[in-house]
Design a protein around this motif. Structure first.
Motif, PDB file in Angstrom:
ATOM      1  N   ARG A 205       0.844  -1.199   0.000  1.00  0.00           N
ATOM      2  CA  ARG A 205       0.000   0.000   0.000  1.00  0.00           C
ATOM      3  C   ARG A 205       0.874   1.241   0.000  1.00  0.00           C
ATOM      4  O   ARG A 205       1.965   1.248   0.583  1.00  0.00           O
ATOM      5  N   THR A 208      -3.340   6.206  -0.795  1.00  0.00           N
ATOM      6  CA  THR A 208      -4.661   5.604  -1.026  1.00  0.00           C
ATOM      7  C   THR A 208      -4.602   4.496  -2.070  1.00  0.00           C
ATOM      8  O   THR A 208      -5.648   3.966  -2.464  1.00  0.00           O
ATOM      9  N   SER A 209      -3.397   4.125  -2.485  1.00  0.00           N
ATOM     10  CA  SER A 209      -3.251   3.063  -3.498  1.00  0.00           C
ATOM     11  C   SER A 209      -2.939   1.748  -2.802  1.00  0.00           C
ATOM     12  O   SER A 209      -2.233   1.704  -1.796  1.00  0.00           O
ATOM     13  N   SER A 210      -3.472   0.686  -3.351  1.00  0.00           N
ATOM     14  CA  SER A 210      -3.197  -0.662  -2.843  1.00  0.00           C
ATOM     15  C   SER A 210      -2.914  -1.568  -4.029  1.00  0.00           C
ATOM     16  O   SER A 210      -3.474  -1.394  -5.123  1.00  0.00           O
ATOM     17  N   ALA A 211      -2.035  -2.549  -3.777  1.00  0.00           N
ATOM     18  CA  ALA A 211      -1.629  -3.443  -4.871  1.00  0.00           C
ATOM     19  C   ALA A 211      -1.491  -4.857  -4.330  1.00  0.00           C
ATOM     20  O   ALA A 211      -1.079  -5.073  -3.192  1.00  0.00           O
ATOM     21  N   ASN A 225      -3.137  -5.280 -14.107  1.00  0.00           N
ATOM     22  CA  ASN A 225      -4.555  -5.128 -14.429  1.00  0.00           C
ATOM     23  C   ASN A 225      -4.864  -5.570 -15.859  1.00  0.00           C
ATOM     24  O   ASN A 225      -5.658  -4.944 -16.582  1.00  0.00           O
ATOM     25  N   LEU A 260      -2.539  -6.468  -9.474  1.00  0.00           N
ATOM     26  CA  LEU A 260      -3.829  -5.772  -9.460  1.00  0.00           C
ATOM     27  C   LEU A 260      -3.659  -4.543  -8.575  1.00  0.00           C
ATOM     28  O   LEU A 260      -3.303  -4.679  -7.395  1.00  0.00           O
ATOM     29  N   VAL A 261      -3.931  -3.369  -9.131  1.00  0.00           N
ATOM     30  CA  VAL A 261      -3.766  -2.125  -8.386  1.00  0.00           C
ATOM     31  C   VAL A 261      -5.087  -1.365  -8.417  1.00  0.00           C
ATOM     32  O   VAL A 261      -5.824  -1.405  -9.416  1.00  0.00           O
ATOM     33  N   THR A 262      -5.364  -0.669  -7.323  1.00  0.00           N
ATOM     34  CA  THR A 262      -6.589   0.132  -7.219  1.00  0.00           C
ATOM     35  C   THR A 262      -6.284   1.383  -6.408  1.00  0.00           C
ATOM     36  O   THR A 262      -5.395   1.390  -5.538  1.00  0.00           O
ATOM     37  N   GLY A 263      -7.065   2.444  -6.699  1.00  0.00           N
ATOM     38  CA  GLY A 263      -7.009   3.665  -5.907  1.00  0.00           C
ATOM     39  C   GLY A 263      -5.757   4.487  -6.160  1.00  0.00           C
ATOM     40  O   GLY A 263      -4.733   4.007  -6.651  1.00  0.00           O
ATOM     41  N   GLN A 269       0.363   3.939  -7.250  1.00  0.00           N
ATOM     42  CA  GLN A 269       0.165   2.536  -7.598  1.00  0.00           C
ATOM     43  C   GLN A 269       1.489   1.838  -7.894  1.00  0.00           C
ATOM     44  O   GLN A 269       1.693   0.684  -7.508  1.00  0.00           O
TER      45      GLN A 269
END
Length: 324
Positions: A205, A208-211, A225, A260-263, A269
């Motif tokens: 993390r 605010t990004s998490s992977a 992704n 996989l990354v989000t946010g 990221q």
């Protein structure tokens, strides 16, 4: 002349009256009399209280305690216990900070007792989280100064450096009073496992990004992704950050990565992937942890990773006031 005639006339008058004549004395030289010591003469009228001489009262001390004397119904030892004064256990009982002073004296005496035992370097000593100054103040309910508490913590660190195989039990019990409730080694992460497909999972993390990254042995393919590394991260800097753990350990052509990354933003990221890939790589090769630590991949601070990439990371120096 007139003065001499007057004196002779006075003598004749005295002789005619028949008065006894005084012998002429030796003339005294005319000198000014100066007293050797100065005196302070009071011109005020003396009071009546000053003239009356009063004798001070004689000092009468308290009678000595007779421990053999019988006191009512109680006799012997019971009467003796009533007359004794309770002596505090700590010599600093009547000071402003009796608890802290007692703790400091006890730790200093314990250090002198075990000072000859062999020690290990501070870097190899067990990691201990000591109570903060605020926690200690609440515990003892005293306004302890920060500088004095740091001196006591220095003694505790010296006691913690005693060789673990020769650590006395009394030292271990004494240090428990100053340790936090939770220690660094209490919470241990679950060991990573490799599934039936040979994949190792890592989570990272950043802001605010998490992977989430899966690392498996392969030829160096990277998919983020569902897209290739160059398509998902247009900037070269972000592409290097995503696979920095593989590049720092020279494993780019030995593992494949699915991520996989989000946010967050693109840079966040990429930095989250740095930590995720490093954790997954450690499951395959745990011996790479020192190399990944030197590269800054197993830290949550991305600034250390950037300094490692730039190649101008300086060795950390201990403060001058810390004595080992």
């Amino acid at each position: 002349m007139a003065r001499g005639e007057l004196s002779r006339g006075l003598r004749r008058a005295i002789d005619s009256l028949g008065l006894p004549r005084c012998e002429r004395s030796i003339p005294v030289p005319r000198t000014i009399f100066r007293p050797t010591t100065a005196r302070c003469l009071s011109t005020s009228i003396s009071k009546h209280a000053e003239l009356v001489s009063e004798t001070p009262e004689k000092f009468t001390a308290a009678p000595p305690i007779d421990f053999d004397k019988q006191d009512g119904k109680e006799r012997g030892k019971k009467a003796l216990l009533r007359t004794l004064r309770v002596i505090p256990a700590s010599p600093s009982y009547f000071s402003a900070k009796p608890t802290f002073t007692g703790d400091f004296i006890n730790l200093s005496a314990l250090l002198r007792k075990v000072a000859t035992l062999p020690t290990i370097p501070a870097a190899e000593a067990p990691k201990v989280a000591w109570k903060t100054i605020d926690q200690y103040r609440i515990m003892v309910n005293e306004p302890v100064k920060t500088q004095r508490y740091h001196k006591m913590v220095h003694i505790l660190r010296r006691l913690n450096c005693i060789h673990p195989s020769l650590m006395p039990e009394e030292v271990t019990q004494a240090m428990l009073r100053y340790k936090k409730a939770s220690q660094p080694g209490d919470v241990k992460p679950k060991p990573g496992v490799i599934d039936e497909w040979g994949r190792a999972k890592g989570v990272g993390r950043r802001k605010t990004s998490s992977a989430v990254a899966w690392v498996v042995e392969g030829e160096g393919g990277v998919l983020i992704n569902g897209k290739s590394l160059s398509n998902f991260f247009p900037r070269l800097h972000d592409r290097e950050s995503a696979v920095w753990a593989l590049k720092a350990t020279q494993r780019l052509d030995k593992y494949n990565v699915w991520g996989l990354v989000t946010g967050g933003g693109v840079t966040g990221q990429a930095e989250a992937l740095t930590l995720a890939v490093a954790k997954a790589l450690l499951v395959h090769e745990p011996a790479l942890k020192p190399a990944l630590r030197r590269a800054g991949c197993v830290t949550r601070d991305p600034r250390k990773v950037e300094r490692k990439k730039a190649g101008h990371v300086k060795a950390r120096k201990m403060p001058t006031w810390v004595k080992r």
